[in-house]
Structures are given as C-alpha cells and as structure tokens.
Design a protein around this motif. Structure first.
Motif, PDB file in Angstrom:
ATOM      1  N   THR A 170       8.189   3.709  -7.771  1.00  0.00           N
ATOM      2  CA  THR A 170       7.492   2.920  -6.765  1.00  0.00           C
ATOM      3  C   THR A 170       8.525   2.254  -5.886  1.00  0.00           C
ATOM      4  OG1 THR A 170       5.762   1.254  -6.393  1.00  0.00           O
ATOM      5  CG2 THR A 170       7.370   0.790  -8.132  1.00  0.00           C
ATOM      6  N   TYR A 171       8.099   1.604  -4.838  1.00  0.00           N
ATOM      7  CA  TYR A 171       9.004   0.900  -3.945  1.00  0.00           C
ATOM      8  C   TYR A 171       8.941  -0.604  -4.206  1.00  0.00           C
ATOM      9  CZ  TYR A 171      10.558   4.645  -0.823  1.00  0.00           C
ATOM     10  OH  TYR A 171      11.172   5.754  -0.299  1.00  0.00           O
ATOM     11  N   ALA A 172      10.029  -1.285  -3.834  1.00  0.00           N
ATOM     12  CA  ALA A 172      10.032  -2.744  -3.814  1.00  0.00           C
ATOM     13  C   ALA A 172       9.664  -3.201  -2.415  1.00  0.00           C
ATOM     14  CB  ALA A 172      11.402  -3.281  -4.199  1.00  0.00           C
ATOM     15  N   SER A 173       8.988  -4.345  -2.322  1.00  0.00           N
ATOM     16  CA  SER A 173       8.543  -4.885  -1.034  1.00  0.00           C
ATOM     17  C   SER A 173       8.996  -6.330  -0.926  1.00  0.00           C
ATOM     18  CB  SER A 173       7.017  -4.805  -0.910  1.00  0.00           C
ATOM     19  OG  SER A 173       6.566  -3.467  -1.018  1.00  0.00           O
ATOM     20  N   ALA A 174       9.811  -6.612   0.088  1.00  0.00           N
ATOM     21  CA  ALA A 174      10.371  -7.950   0.257  1.00  0.00           C
ATOM     22  C   ALA A 174       9.741  -8.639   1.457  1.00  0.00           C
ATOM     23  CB  ALA A 174      11.885  -7.865   0.435  1.00  0.00           C
ATOM     24  N   ALA A 175       9.294  -9.874   1.248  1.00  0.00           N
ATOM     25  CA  ALA A 175       8.647 -10.640   2.315  1.00  0.00           C
ATOM     26  C   ALA A 175       9.255 -12.027   2.396  1.00  0.00           C
ATOM     27  CB  ALA A 175       7.150 -10.747   2.066  1.00  0.00           C
ATOM     28  N   SER A 176       9.079 -12.653   3.534  1.00  0.00           N
ATOM     29  CA  SER A 176       9.610 -13.988   3.750  1.00  0.00           C
ATOM     30  C   SER A 176       8.652 -15.053   3.213  1.00  0.00           C
ATOM     31  CB  SER A 176       9.894 -14.200   5.243  1.00  0.00           C
ATOM     32  OG  SER A 176      10.609 -15.402   5.448  1.00  0.00           O
ATOM     33  N   ALA A 201       3.913  -1.622  -8.483  1.00  0.00           N
ATOM     34  CA  ALA A 201       4.489  -2.045  -7.208  1.00  0.00           C
ATOM     35  C   ALA A 201       5.328  -3.286  -7.491  1.00  0.00           C
ATOM     36  CB  ALA A 201       3.409  -2.344  -6.179  1.00  0.00           C
ATOM     37  N   LEU A 202       6.554  -3.311  -6.997  1.00  0.00           N
ATOM     38  CA  LEU A 202       7.447  -4.448  -7.206  1.00  0.00           C
ATOM     39  C   LEU A 202       7.434  -5.319  -5.961  1.00  0.00           C
ATOM     40  CD1 LEU A 202       9.552  -6.008  -8.841  1.00  0.00           C
ATOM     41  CD2 LEU A 202      11.298  -4.459  -7.918  1.00  0.00           C
ATOM     42  N   HIS A 226       0.832  -1.207   0.000  1.00  0.00           N
ATOM     43  CA  HIS A 226       0.000   0.000   0.000  1.00  0.00           C
ATOM     44  C   HIS A 226       0.866   1.257   0.000  1.00  0.00           C
ATOM     45  CE1 HIS A 226      -3.289  -2.607   0.390  1.00  0.00           C
ATOM     46  NE2 HIS A 226      -3.566  -2.486   1.672  1.00  0.00           N
ATOM     47  N   GLN A 227       1.947   1.236   0.774  1.00  0.00           N
ATOM     48  CA  GLN A 227       2.860   2.383   0.765  1.00  0.00           C
ATOM     49  C   GLN A 227       3.449   2.595  -0.624  1.00  0.00           C
ATOM     50  OE1 GLN A 227       5.589   3.553   3.926  1.00  0.00           O
ATOM     51  NE2 GLN A 227       5.026   1.691   5.024  1.00  0.00           N
ATOM     52  N   ALA A 228       3.843   1.516  -1.266  1.00  0.00           N
ATOM     53  CA  ALA A 228       4.416   1.617  -2.608  1.00  0.00           C
ATOM     54  C   ALA A 228       3.414   2.214  -3.589  1.00  0.00           C
ATOM     55  CB  ALA A 228       4.870   0.236  -3.090  1.00  0.00           C
ATOM     56  N   VAL A 229       2.150   1.816  -3.468  1.00  0.00           N
ATOM     57  CA  VAL A 229       1.100   2.324  -4.351  1.00  0.00           C
ATOM     58  C   VAL A 229       0.845   3.809  -4.085  1.00  0.00           C
ATOM     59  CG1 VAL A 229      -1.378   2.184  -4.846  1.00  0.00           C
ATOM     60  CG2 VAL A 229       0.008   0.103  -4.767  1.00  0.00           C
ATOM     61  N   GLY A 230       0.806   4.188  -2.804  1.00  0.00           N
ATOM     62  CA  GLY A 230       0.615   5.593  -2.466  1.00  0.00           C
ATOM     63  C   GLY A 230       1.730   6.456  -3.029  1.00  0.00           C
ATOM     64  N   TYR A 231       2.953   5.963  -2.945  1.00  0.00           N
ATOM     65  CA  TYR A 231       4.099   6.677  -3.517  1.00  0.00           C
ATOM     66  C   TYR A 231       3.952   6.793  -5.031  1.00  0.00           C
ATOM     67  CZ  TYR A 231       8.996   7.808  -4.549  1.00  0.00           C
ATOM     68  OH  TYR A 231      10.152   8.410  -4.998  1.00  0.00           O
ATOM     69  N   ALA A 232       3.574   5.693  -5.676  1.00  0.00           N
ATOM     70  CA  ALA A 232       3.453   5.674  -7.137  1.00  0.00           C
ATOM     71  C   ALA A 232       2.394   6.649  -7.626  1.00  0.00           C
ATOM     72  CB  ALA A 232       3.136   4.260  -7.621  1.00  0.00           C
ATOM     73  N   ARG A 233       1.295   6.749  -6.899  1.00  0.00           N
ATOM     74  CA  ARG A 233       0.238   7.693  -7.280  1.00  0.00           C
ATOM     75  C   ARG A 233       0.771   9.125  -7.260  1.00  0.00           C
ATOM     76  NH1 ARG A 233      -5.142   9.064  -9.119  1.00  0.00           N
ATOM     77  NH2 ARG A 233      -5.681  10.976  -8.038  1.00  0.00           N
TER      78      ARG A 233
END
Length: 637
Positions: free
Chosen positions: A89-95, A117-118, A75-82
């Motif tokens: 946009t931001y990349a988001s890394a998860a386990s 969003a990546l 959601h943060q990445a999407v808000g930034y992209a808008r």
C-alpha cells in the motif's frame, strides 16, 4: 563503523518505510512502494524535506507522488492495496488541521474494507512553544486534543510520536498491524510538526531491510471436523464468497472445491472475481443487489458456507436472504470478529486458501444431489438470459444504465478492470457485470464512498503497473459521484497514467432517487435542478447547465461525447474501443435515463420508513416496508 546515523524523525521514518517488505509464500514485495503527500506548514520542513532529500540522494528509495486532495491520496492507496491483495500500500502524508481532517473519510474507508493504508497526518507542536498555531484545534476542556485524535475510532492502529525516541516502537507496531490480514485497515501515525524536524541518533538496524510474513493460519481440527460434518449432512449447501478469497489468493482452491462437490457460489461485492461469470457453479452476486439465481438458491440453503465475508446487510439482504428455518452458518474467516458473525456455532478462524484446501480433502467423495445440480443450472440459465435481454440496445434516445453496462462489457478485454463505488452502479454491476478475471471487478462497497471511483481507479492502475501489467482500468461513475471528487484526473494526466472514465450523466442521484421513491419521499433533493424560489425546492424542470465533459477536457483528458439518440449504444462501444487503443486517458460522457432499472433479483435492503406521516406516498411506503420486513430473522446459526 558507527552503529547509529544522525537523522531527523521524518528522515528516519521515510528510510525505515523504504526497507519494509511483505512476504506471502514465494512473493516478496515492497510494503510501502511510495508516498503521496500534500505539504503545508505542518510537514513541509519534516516529511517534505525528508522526501526531497531522498529524491536527491536515492530517487528510487521512496518515490513521491503528488495528489490534489488528501482524501483521494488514501483512496489511491486502497486501490493499490486491492490490486496487490493487501501485500502493499502507499503512505499518505498530510499537513496540520484541514489537511489531516481531509483524510478522515479515507481512513474510514480503508478500515471498513479491511484494506491497508498508512496515514501520516501532521500534528501541532508537541512542545506547545507556539500555542495555538495556525490551524490548531482548541478545546478548552482538553487542550491536548487535536484533529488527529479523530483518527482513533477510524483506524486499526493509532499513535502519536510525541518524542523522537518513540518512533522505533511506534513504526514497528504500525507495520505489524498494516501487514496482519486479520487486523489491517487504516494505520495512523500522527507526527507533531516540531518532532518531525528533531534530530536523533538512529540505530542502523532500524533502517535495514525487514520482512513481514503474512499469516496464513490453518483451521483447527475440531472446528474443521464439525464444519465438514455439517456440509456432508447438507442437502442444499451454498457458498457466500467474499473479498477474503481474493486477498488470500484462494480462487483455484475454491474452484477445485466447487467442481468436486457441485456446491453453488454467490459473491459479495468484494468477492467478485473469485470465479468467472460462466463457471457452472457461479450464480453471481448474492443479497440486496444479487441475482435472482443466487438469491433463490440462498433462500433455500440449509448450510451457508461464508468464506472471507463480512456479512454486511447487503450480503444478507438485511437478514432476509437465508430463509431455511434450519439454516446453519459455517463461517471461514481469518478474523474472529467476522467468523463469529450472526451467532454462528461453526466458525473457522483460519486463512481462506488453507481452509479450502483442507475442505477439499475432508469432503472427498461428497457431491450435491442431481436434482440440486439441475436447479443450479436452470436458475443460472434463466438469469444469464435475463442479463442478455438487459444488455440489448433499446434504441431510445436516452439509454438505460443496464444497456450502457452491456456496451462497456462487450468492448472490454477479459482482463480489464472495472472500478466503481457508489450510487446505482454497484447494484447493477453486481447483477450484470460478467467478471472474467480475479482482479477484474473492483467495487468499493463496504463504505460505498462517493468520490472513490477516480482516485481508487488511479490507485488500481498504479498497482497493475507496478507488476508490469498494462491492462486497462475502466472507471464507471455517475455525475453525482464525479462531482464529489474528480481532481485526481489531474494526477493521472501529470504522471501519464492511463484511465478510461465512463461518466453516466443522470442529472442527479439515481440510486438515492430510486430509494427515495420506495420510502415515500418522491425523489426530494435528488435531482440536479435549478432552485425553484416559489416551491422552495429543486424539483423543477430546469436542468443545471453543467458541462462535465468540458470539465474533464479542461483537466487535459481526451474527451468523447456520446450524443443522445438511437445510435448511442453503438457509439459508446466505438468510444470504449477507441479509448482502449489510445495511450492517453479518455473521458467518455453519455446521457442516460435513470428510471430504467436492471432486472429484479428479489433482494431487499432495510431502510426504515417513517411510522407517522401526512404524505400519502410515505404512508403507502410504510405499509410496503412492514410487509417486506416480515421475513427478517436474527440468522442465529
């Protein structure tokens, strides 16, 4: 000098992403300016180690940011992209496992909104040497399927790096989709935890700066000529402007066209901001949550000019908004999928800004008739008066949402950004919020995801700060949506990123409660009440003793509580003014009456009512539904 560099897959990916640049005309910016990450056993030795190494050696190369929830990262990445009009946009890394699964909602939201969003979810061992590992999904009929496969239908691009050598082609293909205005959305690269830590000799050219130029395709001459002919023959043309106008940066071109021709404009939720609210040709939102002015003129229009809109059911009022039997649709969209919506025979697959510039040339000398202009001015004036009335303080102990919106509106600056996503607020804001800046209206309504508001607002603020813009971001959120996902307030406090959060306490789901009434379900399950053991429901009178102001105070925010009473609206105005003057994040809590509604805009939304029921309320709702569905049409244009 060596032509390769020995690195792990994760190290190579992080350095590669740090050297990607988006170019849009004269604007050049980092495509991936930073990365969110929550680490577990699936990525702590891969992406986590790579980010640590970069942080030690080159702290500005790929900044890392903590998050409290994987969905919220996206959601943060999407808000930034808008805020960056899809250029960054931001990349988001998860386990592995639950960390990856938590990002699925964010992936769907990004793709539905056509915002980049990546996503970098971790996967289980590609070698399967330790099988099954902790948090691995096992399907006996296909042991190769993992949680990350759930991203396939939610992503505009999906691939899995099963061998180190695959990284090059996958990363480049992912960047192409991420920066393509017609294809962008969630881009997912699944990273098995063992492959993340494997070494390979990386060609230096893979790590060099690379530019991705945003396509701005021109309209083809023949389709443009057909569209121009339709508009010139129109008596009552009407523009539906969507998010594509914002992402293309086409506000000036739209303004020039409508000022020359007099054609009125209604907007989708994503199109808010294409014109300031007081522009003579701007009639506000159109469709199910639209204004009375926009919907009345849209109903009579003989040519609808859609620009950068997905034509969702809210924009078309479930295909009841456009009632002229001979209506034609000129659909301008960079994506052919959207340009051909509703059977349009006049699609223009092209960039919004480029097409509007061409239309201004081709429509030179064309103006709408004086009587149509008078109708536009008359309907706009009546709606503006209705909004003025809705904004007037009622003096009730519990104010209604419209006057709360009016109080916030009057206390904000013209360039401030309002952020919202779900519940009754999007509908009321679409009708009532007076947008005064192209980036001032940020309502996520393609996926309408409860819980987007705070994380999306934080992303929007990041996007502004990245451009040196210190305007305020105001997040308006109901208690139901707040309870869904509020933990990124901790992130705002940790990084000293200022947000203003206005929480409207409804003690339940205001929007669905109202909808429940219209379909005959009598607000069942929509109040926040203590469980009634005798009635076996939550319909009683005992309001939950939940203190959301205390919750926000516990996160470290400054909190202002508005006491119920005749002065609540004046107190709210003072609170917003105080929050704007502060350098810290502020949480403003106000109780409201959820049964006070915004002025009716004559929009309709198709939510089927049961054909058979023993409840009289449902039977009455069924009769009303059948009557309202009568104007629905296929909209073949």
């Amino acid at each position: 000098m060596s032509s390769t560099k020995r690195m792990t897959v994760s190290q190579a990916l992080v350095e590669f992403l740090a050297h990607q640049w988006t170019v849009d005309g004269d604007i050049r910016e980092r495509t991936i300016p930073g990365m969110f990450g929550i680490f577990g056993h699936g990525n702590v030795a891969g992406v986590g180690q790579a980010l640590k190494q970069v942080n030690v050696e080159q702290p500005d190369l790929m900044p890392y940011h903590q998050a409290r929830n994987e969905q919220a990262m996206v959601h943060q990445a999407v808000g930034y992209a808008r805020m960056h009009r899809r250029r960054g946009t931001y990349a988001s890394a998860a386990s592995v496992g639950p960390g990856a699964a938590n990002m699925l909602t964010g992936a769907a939201l990004a793709t539905t909104n056509r915002l980049p969003a990546l996503l970098l979810p971790s996967d289980t061992f590609a070698t399967r040497v330790a099988d099954p590992v902790l948090q691995q999904l096992e399907q006996p009929w296909d042991i190769g399927i993992q949680v990350t496969d759930a991203f396939r239908p939610l992503s505009r691009f999906f691939d899995r790096v099963q061998r180190p050598e695959q990284l090059y082609s996958i990363a480049l293909a992912a960047m192409r989709v991420l920066t393509d205005p017609a294809e962008t959305g969630a881009v997912t690269i699944a990273l098995p935890e063992d492959v993340q830590a494997e070494g390979l000799d990386v060609p230096l050219e893979f790590l060099q700066d690379r530019e991705w130029h945003i396509r701005r395709p021109l309209p083809e001459r023949a389709p443009l000529a057909r569209a121009v002919a339709a508009i010139r023959n129109a008596k009552n043309p009407f523009i539906v402007a969507g998010g594509g106008v914002i992402y293309s940066g086409a506000e000036e071109q739209l303004r020039a066209l409508v000022e020359a021709t007099g054609i009125p404009v209604g907007t989708s939720q994503a199109g808010g901001g294409v014109l300031n609210w007081d522009h003579p040709q701007y009639l506000g939102g159109v469709g199910a949550t639209g204004t009375l002015a926009a919907n009345r003129l849209a109903a009579e229009a003989d040519v609808i000019i859609g620009i950068g809109t997905r034509y969702s059911d809210f924009t078309t009022a479930s295909r009841t908004a456009f009632q002229n039997p001979d209506v034609l649709f000129v659909n301008i969209n960079v994506a052919s999928f959207d340009a051909y919506k509703h059977g349009s025979q006049l699609p223009l697959v092209a960039d919004a800004r480029e097409t509007l510039s061409e239309l201004s040339i081709e429509l030179e000398g064309f103006e709408i008739a004086p009587e149509y202009s008078e109708s536009i001015a008359r309907e706009k004036a009546k709606w503006d008066a209705a909004v003025d009335s809705a904004f007037q303080p009622s003096g009730r102990e519990l104010p209604g949402q419209p006057e709360i919106i009016g109080a916030v509106q009057s206390s904000t600056a013209p360039r401030d950004v309002i952020v919202q996503a779900a519940g009754s607020l999007p509908g009321d804001l679409h009708k009532l919020w007076r947008v005064r800046d192209p980036l001032g209206y940020h309502v996520e309504y393609a996926f309408s995801c409860m819980g987007y508001e705070i994380a999306g607002g934080l992303g929007a603020k990041r996007g502004l700060l990245a451009d040196g813009d210190d305007r305020d971001v105001i997040v308006m959120v109901g208690d139901g949506s707040y309870l869904m996902l509020n933990t990124e307030l901790v992130t705002a406090v940790a990084e000293d990123i200022k947000l203003i959060v206005v929480l409207i306490q409804n003690h339940g789901f205001a929007s669905i409660g109202h909808l429940s009434e219209t379909v005959g379900s009598e607000r069942f399950g929509t109040w926040y009440r203590e469980y009634d053991n005798e009635a076996r429901n939550f319909q009683g009178e005992k309001i939950l003793p939940v203190d959301l102001a205390m919750n926000a105070r516990g996160y470290g925010l400054d909190v202002i509580e508005i006491e119920p009473g005749a002065s609540a609206i004046d107190d709210l105005k003072s609170a917003v003014t105080k929050a704007k003057a502060s350098e810290r994040s502020t949480f403003i809590h106000i109780n409201s009456d959820p049964l006070v509604y915004a002025p009716d805009g004559l929009g309709w939304w198709d939510v089927p009512v049961p054909a058979v029921s023993t409840l009289e309320s449902t039977q009455r709702a069924r009769e009303e539904y059948l009557a309202q569905r009568t104007p629905q049409r296929p909209l073949l244009g």
